[in-house]
Design a protein around this motif. Structure first.
Motif, PDB file in Angstrom:
ATOM      1  N   TYR A 168       0.814  -1.212   0.000  1.00 60.43           N
ATOM      2  CA  TYR A 168       0.000   0.000   0.000  1.00 60.43           C
ATOM      3  C   TYR A 168       0.851   1.266   0.000  1.00 60.43           C
ATOM      4  CZ  TYR A 168      -4.434  -2.319   0.145  1.00 60.43           C
ATOM      5  OH  TYR A 168      -5.531  -3.072  -0.230  1.00 60.43           O
ATOM      6  N   PHE A 169       2.053   1.166   0.507  1.00 59.05           N
ATOM      7  CA  PHE A 169       2.934   2.337   0.495  1.00 59.05           C
ATOM      8  C   PHE A 169       3.430   2.631  -0.926  1.00 59.05           C
ATOM      9  CE2 PHE A 169       2.884   1.018   4.867  1.00 59.05           C
ATOM     10  CZ  PHE A 169       2.836   2.216   5.557  1.00 59.05           C
ATOM     11  N   ASN A 170       3.281   1.656  -1.814  1.00 53.76           N
ATOM     12  CA  ASN A 170       3.536   1.889  -3.239  1.00 53.76           C
ATOM     13  C   ASN A 170       2.251   2.279  -3.968  1.00 53.76           C
ATOM     14  OD1 ASN A 170       6.320   1.182  -3.094  1.00 53.76           O
ATOM     15  ND2 ASN A 170       5.783  -0.980  -3.166  1.00 53.76           N
ATOM     16  N   TYR A 171       1.153   1.613  -3.610  1.00 52.69           N
ATOM     17  CA  TYR A 171      -0.123   1.908  -4.267  1.00 52.69           C
ATOM     18  C   TYR A 171      -0.498   3.380  -4.140  1.00 52.69           C
ATOM     19  CZ  TYR A 171      -0.959  -3.195  -4.150  1.00 52.69           C
ATOM     20  OH  TYR A 171      -0.869  -4.558  -4.297  1.00 52.69           O
ATOM     21  N   VAL A 172      -0.229   3.968  -2.968  1.00 52.68           N
ATOM     22  CA  VAL A 172      -0.642   5.363  -2.741  1.00 52.68           C
ATOM     23  C   VAL A 172       0.163   6.338  -3.596  1.00 52.68           C
ATOM     24  CG1 VAL A 172      -1.414   4.879  -0.390  1.00 52.68           C
ATOM     25  CG2 VAL A 172       0.927   5.676  -0.775  1.00 52.68           C
ATOM     26  N   GLN A 173       1.204   5.814  -4.269  1.00 51.57           N
ATOM     27  CA  GLN A 173       1.988   6.655  -5.174  1.00 51.57           C
ATOM     28  C   GLN A 173       1.702   6.323  -6.636  1.00 51.57           C
ATOM     29  OE1 GLN A 173       6.184   7.472  -3.566  1.00 51.57           O
ATOM     30  NE2 GLN A 173       5.690   5.533  -2.561  1.00 51.57           N
ATOM     31  N   ASN A 174       0.628   5.576  -6.866  1.00 52.66           N
ATOM     32  CA  ASN A 174       0.245   5.210  -8.225  1.00 52.66           C
ATOM     33  C   ASN A 174       0.000   6.460  -9.066  1.00 52.66           C
ATOM     34  OD1 ASN A 174      -1.567   4.262 -10.526  1.00 52.66           O
ATOM     35  ND2 ASN A 174      -1.214   2.323  -9.475  1.00 52.66           N
ATOM     36  N   GLU A 175       0.425   6.418 -10.315  1.00 50.12           N
ATOM     37  CA  GLU A 175       0.281   7.593 -11.176  1.00 50.12           C
ATOM     38  C   GLU A 175      -1.177   7.885 -11.518  1.00 50.12           C
ATOM     39  OE1 GLU A 175       1.114   5.202 -15.395  1.00 50.12           O
ATOM     40  OE2 GLU A 175       2.616   6.580 -14.578  1.00 50.12           O
ATOM     41  N   ILE A 176      -2.048   6.894 -11.334  1.00 52.60           N
ATOM     42  CA  ILE A 176      -3.484   7.116 -11.546  1.00 52.60           C
ATOM     43  C   ILE A 176      -4.064   7.675 -10.253  1.00 52.60           C
ATOM     44  CG2 ILE A 176      -5.696   6.046 -12.121  1.00 52.60           C
ATOM     45  CD1 ILE A 176      -4.076   3.855 -13.585  1.00 52.60           C
ATOM     46  N   PHE A 177      -4.524   8.908 -10.305  1.00 48.70           N
ATOM     47  CA  PHE A 177      -4.936   9.625  -9.095  1.00 48.70           C
ATOM     48  C   PHE A 177      -6.004   8.872  -8.307  1.00 48.70           C
ATOM     49  CE2 PHE A 177      -7.767  12.666  -6.962  1.00 48.70           C
ATOM     50  CZ  PHE A 177      -6.861  13.293  -6.116  1.00 48.70           C
ATOM     51  N   GLU A 178      -7.008   8.331  -9.000  1.00 49.22           N
ATOM     52  CA  GLU A 178      -8.108   7.649  -8.312  1.00 49.22           C
ATOM     53  C   GLU A 178      -7.618   6.422  -7.550  1.00 49.22           C
ATOM     54  OE1 GLU A 178      -9.724  10.121 -11.536  1.00 49.22           O
ATOM     55  OE2 GLU A 178      -8.147   8.578 -11.468  1.00 49.22           O
TER      56      GLU A 178
END
Length: 336
Positions: free
Chosen positions: A166-176
């Motif tokens: 999740y610490f990577n997911y929250v930096q996903n380039e897709i804002f949503e």
């Protein structure tokens, strides 16, 4: 949709059997995939009528029981999760409703769906892994947040290696996706306070390393959400062990000092709400004291100019004045 139910009468067992068969037949590269998507959509709507009724049909407890038992016995929730991306948009929403409805179902004081998900934890792992998949990430996030309302599931996820994704997911380039992932991360770390307190105590080093990386992100939204999450954790009294270690760590102090000097006034404010605890802590470590004393003059200059009046928050203004006075009480640096 009641006409659909009446024209195609099926027992709960038949419905689930047919749904499982249709799910596995969907192949998006095959011309027949639309046919099986439509079948899944039809079966899911009929299942929804059994659970919730419609304008003409009232839910029947015995039918709901048979339906739930068949879902557990055939691992229907697993197949729905595994092949979620193959379903159409409305069917995915119906899957989320199915999860939510079954999770609320209780027999005496037990939650059979919760027990099932713990025993068949591959479903929870799939939901975690799929959080970053563009087509189904938001649905998986919604389902997972319904699941973690139950402490035993929250415990499983926190102590699973995929939690740290999740610490990577929250930096996903897709804002949503990034925003939804942060909502899930927030809930995992705030709902069940005693559980989270123990988790933070056992995983202080790795958690702090990960949250600090987010606070140093070049993305403004990520930085602000991260510091807000940290603030909420800090304000939770049950996290005392974590707090004692965090506010004795010079790496953390230096990072928060950088936030105070950020060009964004909002990030300065968020940083202040963490920094004040370094100052207010009664028993400071010598290393923390050394840094505070070394920077005493800079702190005084900063806080005398630090204007919070535009935020219309009298509590923050009072806190700032208190912190400034406490800083002034620090010993002066010894000069040779």
């Amino acid at each position: 949709m009641s006409f659909l139910f009446k024209r195609n009468p099926r027992t709960p067992q038949e419905l689930i059997k047919n749904l499982n068969e249709s799910i596995e037949k969907i192949d998006l590269s095959n011309d027949n995939h639309r046919k099986y998507q439509d079948e899944c959509s039809k079966y899911l709507k009929q299942i929804k009528i059994i659970l919730h009724g419609d304008d003409e049909i009232e839910p029947q407890p015995d039918q709901i029981t048979l339906l739930a038992q068949e879902i557990y016995q055939t691992d229907c929730l697993y197949y729905l999760t595994k092949y979620l991306s193959n379903l159409d948009f409305d069917s995915r929403k119906d899957v989320a409703i199915l999860f939510s409805t079954l999770l609320r179902r209780k027999i005496s004081n037990k939650s059979p769906t919760v027990d099932y998900l713990i025993s068949k934890n591959e479903i929870l792992i799939l939901l975690m892994k799929n959080q970053e998949v563009q087509e189904i990430g938001l649905i998986c996030g919604s389902i997972l947040r319904d699941c973690i309302k139950f402490e035993i599931i929250n415990d499983f996820i926190l102590n699973n290696k995929y939690f740290w994704n999740y610490f990577n997911y929250v930096q996903n380039e897709i804002f949503e996706i990034a925003t939804d992932s942060f909502t899930t991360l927030h809930d995992l770390l705030t709902i069940h306070k005693k559980l989270v307190s123990e988790f933070l105590a056992d995983n202080y080093d790795y958690f702090t390393k990960n949250i600090n990386k987010l606070i140093q992100s070049k993305n403004y939204v990520t930085k602000r959400q991260s510091i807000r999450l940290l603030s909420e954790i800090v304000l939770t009294r049950s996290n005392q062990f974590f707090l004692n270690k965090y506010f004795d760590d010079t790496i953390n102090l230096k990072l928060i000092m950088m936030l105070l000097s950020d060009k964004s006034k909002n990030l300065q404010i968020e940083g202040f709400h963490i920094f004040k605890f370094f100052i207010a802590k009664p028993k400071k470590s010598q290393k923390i004291l050394d840094i505070l004393i070394k920077n005493k003059d800079n702190f005084i200059e900063f806080f005398e100019k630090f204007d919070l009046s535009s935020f219309n928050d009298s509590n923050s203004i009072d806190e700032k004045d208190y912190i400034l006075n406490e800083i002034k009480k620090l010993p002066d640096i010894e000069r040779l």
